[in-house]
Write a protein that holds these residues in place. Structure first.
Motif, PDB file in Angstrom:
ATOM      1  N   ALA A 164     -37.582   4.248 -53.653  1.00 40.97           N
ATOM      2  CA  ALA A 164     -37.443   4.085 -52.485  1.00 40.97           C
ATOM      3  C   ALA A 164     -36.677   5.378 -51.715  1.00 40.97           C
ATOM      4  O   ALA A 164     -36.082   6.011 -50.618  1.00 40.97           O
ATOM      5  CB  ALA A 164     -35.594   4.096 -53.143  1.00 40.97           C
ATOM      6  N   TRP A 165     -37.427   6.576 -52.680  1.00 41.22           N
ATOM      7  CA  TRP A 165     -37.443   7.934 -52.479  1.00 41.22           C
ATOM      8  C   TRP A 165     -38.274   8.372 -52.445  1.00 41.22           C
ATOM      9  O   TRP A 165     -39.020   8.685 -53.701  1.00 41.22           O
ATOM     10  CB  TRP A 165     -35.995   9.079 -52.626  1.00 41.22           C
ATOM     11  N   ALA A 166     -38.805   9.217 -51.778  1.00 42.24           N
ATOM     12  CA  ALA A 166     -40.138  10.299 -51.968  1.00 42.24           C
ATOM     13  C   ALA A 166     -39.114  12.009 -52.038  1.00 42.24           C
ATOM     14  O   ALA A 166     -38.525  12.103 -51.485  1.00 42.24           O
ATOM     15  CB  ALA A 166     -40.654  10.138 -50.687  1.00 42.24           C
ATOM     16  N   ILE A 167     -39.933  12.703 -52.936  1.00 42.61           N
ATOM     17  CA  ILE A 167     -39.903  13.655 -52.554  1.00 42.61           C
ATOM     18  C   ILE A 167     -40.346  14.801 -51.746  1.00 42.61           C
ATOM     19  O   ILE A 167     -41.757  14.639 -51.448  1.00 42.61           O
ATOM     20  CB  ILE A 167     -39.675  14.831 -54.265  1.00 42.61           C
ATOM     21  N   VAL A 168     -40.181  15.415 -50.830  1.00 44.85           N
ATOM     22  CA  VAL A 168     -40.463  16.271 -49.808  1.00 44.85           C
ATOM     23  C   VAL A 168     -40.232  18.133 -49.757  1.00 44.85           C
ATOM     24  O   VAL A 168     -41.174  17.982 -49.419  1.00 44.85           O
ATOM     25  CB  VAL A 168     -39.756  16.100 -47.992  1.00 44.85           C
TER      26      VAL A 168
END
Length: 191
Positions: free
Chosen positions: A183-187
């Protein structure tokens, strides 16, 4: 040493020692996908052997593009976004490694994990692909994640000192928590 005459790009050896000295050069060892081509040049009062590396297939432009594509794999996401045309088009059925970037309908995507592409469109497979977006710039404000708030795909939040980007619409999961990987990706990570 050999002696000869240089006529229209061809070298004719002389047996009596007359003519220009011929300077030989060792043939280079070409890498995979290349072969050597021999030519002669006349300058400085001599005839010189000149070896050229030539791609086995395609044109020199094809070889230059391939080299650029190889080098593009090492670019940061920010730099990759400046030259998206260097990346291969997404292909269903292709095996991708984690971190591979592909181009799909003008948008650059990055493989979250190694897999065989089964979807016809990487945007329909958020478990394996995330859209490549510019990193958070210095001084750019990103709001803290709020429990109970619903986030759209592409929204960015700060949590645990890192900036996360939502990979799905209707996202209510806490970034960085167990089970939130799809659901989330670290940018941008914390320093």
């Amino acid at each position: 040493m050999f002696y000869g005459q240089f006529v229209s790009g061809a070298v004719y050896l002389t047996t009596d020692g007359s003519g220009l000295p011929i300077h030989e050069a060792a043939e280079p060892s070409p890498g995979a996908g290349y072969h050597t081509s021999l030519a002669y040049e006349q300058h400085d009062g001599a005839i010189w052997q000149v070896w050229t590396l030539v791609p086995d297939a395609g044109t020199p432009q094809d070889a230059a593009l391939m080299l650029a594509q190889i080098q593009a794999a090492a670019l940061s996401d920010d730099d990759a976004l400046k030259v998206p045309a260097l990346f291969q088009l997404y292909e269903q059925g292709h095996v991708y490694a984690q971190g591979d970037r592909v181009l799909w309908q003008g948008v650059l995507y990055k493989a979250i994990s190694g897999h065989t592409a089964t979807s016809t469109d990487p945007s329909f497979d958020p478990r394996h692909w995330s859209k490549v977006v510019p990193s958070t710039g210095v001084g750019e404000e990103v709001a803290e994640w709020v429990s109970g708030k619903t986030y759209a795909k592409g929204d960015r939040v700060t949590k645990y000192g890192s900036v996360y980007e939502s990979l799905v619409d209707g996202n209510t999961l806490e970034p960085g928590s167990f089970g939130s990987d799809g659901a989330w990706a670290i940018v941008a990570g914390s320093n």
